[in-house]
Design a protein around this motif. Structure first.
Motif, mmCIF file in Angstrom:
data_model
loop_
_atom_site.group_PDB
_atom_site.id
_atom_site.type_symbol
_atom_site.label_atom_id
_atom_site.label_comp_id
_atom_site.label_asym_id
_atom_site.label_seq_id
_atom_site.Cartn_x
_atom_site.Cartn_y
_atom_site.Cartn_z
ATOM 1 N N LYS A 126 0.827 -1.207 0.000
ATOM 2 C CA LYS A 126 0.000 0.000 0.000
ATOM 3 C C LYS A 126 0.861 1.257 0.000
ATOM 4 O O LYS A 126 0.580 2.215 -0.721
ATOM 5 N N ASP A 127 1.897 1.283 0.805
ATOM 6 C CA ASP A 127 2.850 2.404 0.829
ATOM 7 C C ASP A 127 4.228 1.865 0.471
ATOM 8 O O ASP A 127 5.196 2.015 1.224
ATOM 9 N N HIS A 128 4.297 1.232 -0.682
ATOM 10 C CA HIS A 128 5.529 0.518 -1.024
ATOM 11 C C HIS A 128 6.730 1.451 -1.173
ATOM 12 O O HIS A 128 6.593 2.647 -1.445
ATOM 13 N N THR A 129 7.894 0.880 -0.981
ATOM 14 C CA THR A 129 9.150 1.638 -0.985
ATOM 15 C C THR A 129 10.032 1.220 -2.153
ATOM 16 O O THR A 129 11.254 1.148 -2.032
ATOM 17 N N SER A 130 9.404 0.931 -3.265
ATOM 18 C CA SER A 130 10.125 0.454 -4.446
ATOM 19 C C SER A 130 11.062 1.514 -4.995
ATOM 20 O O SER A 130 10.869 2.713 -4.774
ATOM 21 N N MET A 131 12.069 1.066 -5.725
ATOM 22 C CA MET A 131 13.019 2.002 -6.318
ATOM 23 C C MET A 131 13.694 1.346 -7.515
ATOM 24 O O MET A 131 13.686 0.129 -7.675
ATOM 25 N N GLY A 132 14.271 2.200 -8.360
ATOM 26 C CA GLY A 132 15.017 1.717 -9.513
ATOM 27 C C GLY A 132 16.447 2.214 -9.456
ATOM 28 O O GLY A 132 16.784 3.123 -8.697
ATOM 29 N N ARG A 133 17.290 1.579 -10.241
ATOM 30 C CA ARG A 133 18.685 1.991 -10.347
ATOM 31 C C ARG A 133 19.112 1.958 -11.801
ATOM 32 O O ARG A 133 18.579 1.186 -12.605
ATOM 33 N N LEU A 134 20.092 2.793 -12.117
ATOM 34 C CA LEU A 134 20.761 2.739 -13.407
ATOM 35 C C LEU A 134 22.157 2.209 -13.157
ATOM 36 O O LEU A 134 22.875 2.727 -12.298
ATOM 37 N N ILE A 135 22.553 1.185 -13.895
ATOM 38 C CA ILE A 135 23.870 0.582 -13.690
ATOM 39 C C ILE A 135 24.652 0.613 -14.992
ATOM 40 O O ILE A 135 24.171 0.182 -16.039
ATOM 41 N N HIS A 136 25.863 1.159 -14.900
ATOM 42 C CA HIS A 136 26.763 1.215 -16.046
ATOM 43 C C HIS A 136 28.106 0.649 -15.628
ATOM 44 O O HIS A 136 28.744 1.144 -14.701
ATOM 45 N N CYS A 137 28.532 -0.427 -16.292
ATOM 46 C CA CYS A 137 29.837 -1.032 -16.028
ATOM 47 C C CYS A 137 30.729 -0.827 -17.253
ATOM 48 O O CYS A 137 30.477 -1.435 -18.303
ATOM 49 N N PRO A 138 31.760 0.042 -17.175
ATOM 50 C CA PRO A 138 32.671 0.235 -18.302
ATOM 51 C C PRO A 138 33.449 -1.043 -18.592
ATOM 52 O O PRO A 138 33.526 -1.943 -17.733
ATOM 53 N N PRO A 139 34.036 -1.165 -19.780
ATOM 54 C CA PRO A 139 34.852 -2.350 -20.075
ATOM 55 C C PRO A 139 36.012 -2.455 -19.084
ATOM 56 O O PRO A 139 36.559 -1.446 -18.641
ATOM 57 N N CYS A 140 36.360 -3.679 -18.742
ATOM 58 C CA CYS A 140 37.467 -3.920 -17.814
ATOM 59 C C CYS A 140 38.501 -4.791 -18.532
ATOM 60 O O CYS A 140 38.181 -5.891 -18.985
ATOM 61 N N PRO A 141 39.744 -4.328 -18.668
ATOM 62 C CA PRO A 141 40.751 -5.100 -19.404
ATOM 63 C C PRO A 141 41.099 -6.441 -18.761
ATOM 64 O O PRO A 141 41.551 -7.358 -19.431
ATOM 65 N N THR A 142 40.894 -6.556 -17.460
ATOM 66 C CA THR A 142 41.189 -7.818 -16.756
ATOM 67 C C THR A 142 39.959 -8.233 -15.946
ATOM 68 O O THR A 142 39.936 -8.107 -14.724
ATOM 69 N N PRO A 143 38.925 -8.714 -16.617
ATOM 70 C CA PRO A 143 37.661 -9.024 -15.927
ATOM 71 C C PRO A 143 37.780 -10.089 -14.853
ATOM 72 O O PRO A 143 36.976 -10.120 -13.920
ATOM 73 N N LYS A 144 38.780 -10.969 -14.956
ATOM 74 C CA LYS A 144 38.929 -12.005 -13.950
ATOM 75 C C LYS A 144 39.336 -11.437 -12.592
ATOM 76 O O LYS A 144 39.181 -12.092 -11.562
ATOM 77 N N LEU A 145 39.871 -10.214 -12.614
ATOM 78 C CA LEU A 145 40.314 -9.582 -11.372
ATOM 79 C C LEU A 145 39.262 -8.643 -10.793
ATOM 80 O O LEU A 145 39.499 -7.989 -9.783
ATOM 81 N N ALA A 146 38.119 -8.575 -11.444
ATOM 82 C CA ALA A 146 37.061 -7.659 -10.985
ATOM 83 C C ALA A 146 35.715 -8.361 -11.011
ATOM 84 O O ALA A 146 35.503 -9.316 -11.760
ATOM 85 N N LEU A 147 34.831 -7.885 -10.174
ATOM 86 C CA LEU A 147 33.462 -8.408 -10.145
ATOM 87 C C LEU A 147 32.512 -7.230 -10.116
ATOM 88 O O LEU A 147 32.608 -6.365 -9.257
ATOM 89 N N GLY A 148 31.613 -7.176 -11.085
ATOM 90 C CA GLY A 148 30.695 -6.049 -11.148
ATOM 91 C C GLY A 148 29.845 -5.941 -9.901
ATOM 92 O O GLY A 148 29.704 -4.886 -9.299
ATOM 93 N N THR A 149 29.282 -7.058 -9.476
ATOM 94 C CA THR A 149 28.496 -7.132 -8.244
ATOM 95 C C THR A 149 28.717 -8.502 -7.631
ATOM 96 O O THR A 149 28.546 -9.515 -8.304
ATOM 97 N N HIS A 150 29.100 -8.526 -6.356
ATOM 98 C CA HIS A 150 29.339 -9.818 -5.715
ATOM 99 C C HIS A 150 28.020 -10.561 -5.523
ATOM 100 O O HIS A 150 26.935 -9.982 -5.624
#
Length: 284
Positions: A126-150
């Motif tokens: 009835k009084d929901h607290t919904s929300m949205g997000r915008l997500i932008h992940c640039p290219p990563c030259p070494t993707p194995k060393l990074a995680l966009g979201t755990h």
């Protein structure tokens, strides 16, 4: 509005459900997907494709701005719209309204899949607290060393995600724990179950564990919409879904306090001591 074409679903992919089919067929497919997978994709969902394209263009225009300009835009219009997308208010308003409409529709179908009345869960929003997000992940030259979201679960009831064809989203399949890439389906939304749906269903449906990887060559855009109950809602298994043979698996707790604890811990520090569903489990 152009119609989405219903896609066939290979055995190793998350189900793709055509919402234009009969209610009985859709309810059965959603119940099966929630129970076995914890996620599914929907086509013919009713969100105007032209609106989605307009909103996606606004998002890309925002991320193309210099860093200082983006900060200024966020400061100037932050909090103006009910959905925190932060750019081009009209597009945000229209898109947010469509996400809210689709969320209620999905919750009603999920409610029916649990054997409950169609609008049994609506009162929690009835009084929901919904929300949205915008997500932008640039290219990563070494993707194995990074995680966009755990790896994590979403704290609310369900999440509606628009993803592009760059890939990177992975979900832990419910029935065997295997990590499965969530394939891009044109004009589809990815739907995943959240913590609150696990509680309401008394763990018949479990909250989907998922993560996102970065791409070495391409930037990645995604737009999640989190459908959340009111802060004052007391979370506990739905009474009709418990009995002597299937007693409640969670004790009651306040969703606002749960969300307040989780929102600063999930992404900044996965090891932070925050509230999780395990803290409310009832010992069997």
């Amino acid at each position: 509005m152009a119609e989405c074409v219903a896609a066939s679903t290979p055995a190793n992919d998350f189900p793709v459900i055509d919402l234009s089919r009969t209610i009985a067929a859709v309810v059965a497919e959603i119940g099966d997907a929630c129970e076995k997978w914890g996620a599914f994709q929907v086509v013919n969902h009713g969100v105007p494709l032209e609106l989605h394209a307009k909103f996606e263009l606004a998002m890309k225009k925002f991320f193309a701005q210099p860093t200082e300009e983006k900060r200024k835009l966020r400061k100037d219009i932050g909090g103006v719209t009910p959905y925190d997308y932060g750019y081009e208010e009209e597009a945000c308003e229209e898109y947010g309204q469509e996400m809210e409409k689709l969320s209620f529709r999905l919750m009603e179908l999920i409610s029916m899949s649990l054997g409950l009345p169609r609008q049994r869960l609506n009162g929690f929003f009835k009084d929901h607290t919904s929300m949205g997000r915008l997500i932008h992940c640039p290219p990563c030259p070494t993707p194995k060393l990074a995680l966009g979201t755990h790896e994590h679960t979403d704290v609310g009831a369900l999440t509606i995600l628009s993803q592009d064809d760059a890939g990177g989203l992975e979900a832990q399949r419910t029935f065997d724990g295997e990590w499965i890439p969530v394939k891009f389906v044109p004009n589809a939304y990815v739907i995943n179950t959240g913590d609150m749906l696990e509680v309401w269903s008394n763990k018949r449906y479990t909250s989907l564990v998922h993560r996102a990887k970065v791409n070495s060559e391409r930037e990645r855009f995604s737009i999640p919409f989190f459908f959340n109950p009111a802060y004052y809602v007391v979370m506990e298994p739905i009474e009709e879904l418990t009995n002597e043979q299937n007693p409640a698996k969670y004790r009651a707790f306040n969703w606002g306090k749960y969300y307040g604890s989780r929102k600063y811990g999930n992404f900044k520090n996965p090891d932070m001591d925050v509230l999780r569903l395990k803290h409310f489990k009832i010992a069997e």
